[in-house]
Design a protein around this motif. Structure first.
Motif, short mmCIF file in Angstrom:
data_model
loop_
_atom_site.label_atom_id
_atom_site.label_comp_id
_atom_site.label_asym_id
_atom_site.label_seq_id
_atom_site.Cartn_x
_atom_site.Cartn_y
_atom_site.Cartn_z
N ASP A 1 0.84 -1.20 0.00
CA ASP A 1 0.00 0.00 0.00
C ASP A 1 0.88 1.25 0.00
O ASP A 1 2.09 1.19 0.25
N ALA A 2 0.28 2.37 -0.31
CA ALA A 2 1.03 3.62 -0.51
C ALA A 2 1.84 4.03 0.71
O ALA A 2 2.97 4.50 0.58
N ALA A 3 1.29 3.84 1.90
CA ALA A 3 2.00 4.24 3.12
C ALA A 3 3.28 3.42 3.29
O ALA A 3 4.34 3.98 3.62
N ASP A 4 3.19 2.12 3.06
CA ASP A 4 4.38 1.26 3.19
C ASP A 4 5.41 1.59 2.11
O ASP A 4 6.61 1.63 2.39
N ARG A 5 4.96 1.83 0.88
CA ARG A 5 5.88 2.21 -0.19
C ARG A 5 6.61 3.50 0.15
O ARG A 5 7.81 3.64 -0.10
N ARG A 6 5.89 4.45 0.71
CA ARG A 6 6.48 5.73 1.07
C ARG A 6 7.57 5.54 2.13
O ARG A 6 8.67 6.11 2.02
N ILE A 7 7.31 4.73 3.14
CA ILE A 7 8.28 4.47 4.20
C ILE A 7 9.54 3.81 3.62
O ILE A 7 10.66 4.24 3.90
N ILE A 8 9.36 2.79 2.80
CA ILE A 8 10.50 2.10 2.20
C ILE A 8 11.24 3.04 1.26
O ILE A 8 12.47 3.06 1.23
N GLY A 9 10.52 3.83 0.50
CA GLY A 9 11.15 4.79 -0.41
C GLY A 9 12.01 5.80 0.33
O GLY A 9 13.11 6.14 -0.11
N GLU A 10 11.53 6.30 1.46
CA GLU A 10 12.32 7.23 2.27
C GLU A 10 13.59 6.55 2.78
O GLU A 10 14.66 7.15 2.78
N ASP A 11 13.47 5.29 3.21
CA ASP A 11 14.63 4.55 3.69
C ASP A 11 15.64 4.34 2.57
O ASP A 11 16.86 4.49 2.76
N MET A 12 15.16 4.01 1.38
CA MET A 12 16.06 3.82 0.24
C MET A 12 16.76 5.13 -0.11
O MET A 12 17.96 5.15 -0.40
N LYS A 13 16.04 6.23 -0.06
CA LYS A 13 16.63 7.54 -0.34
C LYS A 13 17.73 7.85 0.68
O LYS A 13 18.80 8.34 0.30
N ASP A 14 17.48 7.55 1.95
CA ASP A 14 18.49 7.79 2.98
C ASP A 14 19.77 7.03 2.68
O ASP A 14 20.87 7.56 2.84
N VAL A 15 19.64 5.79 2.24
CA VAL A 15 20.82 4.97 1.93
C VAL A 15 21.52 5.51 0.69
O VAL A 15 22.75 5.63 0.66
N GLU A 16 20.77 5.85 -0.33
CA GLU A 16 21.37 6.30 -1.60
C GLU A 16 22.16 7.60 -1.43
O GLU A 16 23.20 7.78 -2.09
N PHE A 17 21.67 8.52 -0.62
CA PHE A 17 22.29 9.84 -0.52
C PHE A 17 23.14 10.03 0.74
O PHE A 17 23.64 11.11 0.97
N SER A 18 23.31 9.00 1.54
CA SER A 18 24.10 9.12 2.79
C SER A 18 25.58 8.98 2.52
O SER A 18 26.04 8.34 1.67
#
Length: 47
Positions: free
Chosen positions: A30-47
């Motif tokens: 669902d959209a809420a779970d995708r958003r949470i995972i997407g934020e986590d992926m962004k944190d890893v990509e740009f850290s």
């Protein structure tokens, strides 16, 4: 300082047939779970 460049770009596994099972699984959430995972992926990509 974020220059906009990814330090560790995410790549999804792709089968020889062209399927991307992880991406398919993410899209099934669902959209809420995708958003949470997407934020986590962004944190890893740009850290």
């Amino acid at each position: 300082m974020n220059t906009g460049l990814k330090r560790l770009p995410a790549r999804f596994y792709r089968t020889d047939a062209g399927r991307e099972p992880v991406r398919e699984w993410l899209k099934s959430l669902d959209a809420a779970d995708r958003r949470i995972i997407g934020e986590d992926m962004k944190d890893v990509e740009f850290s």
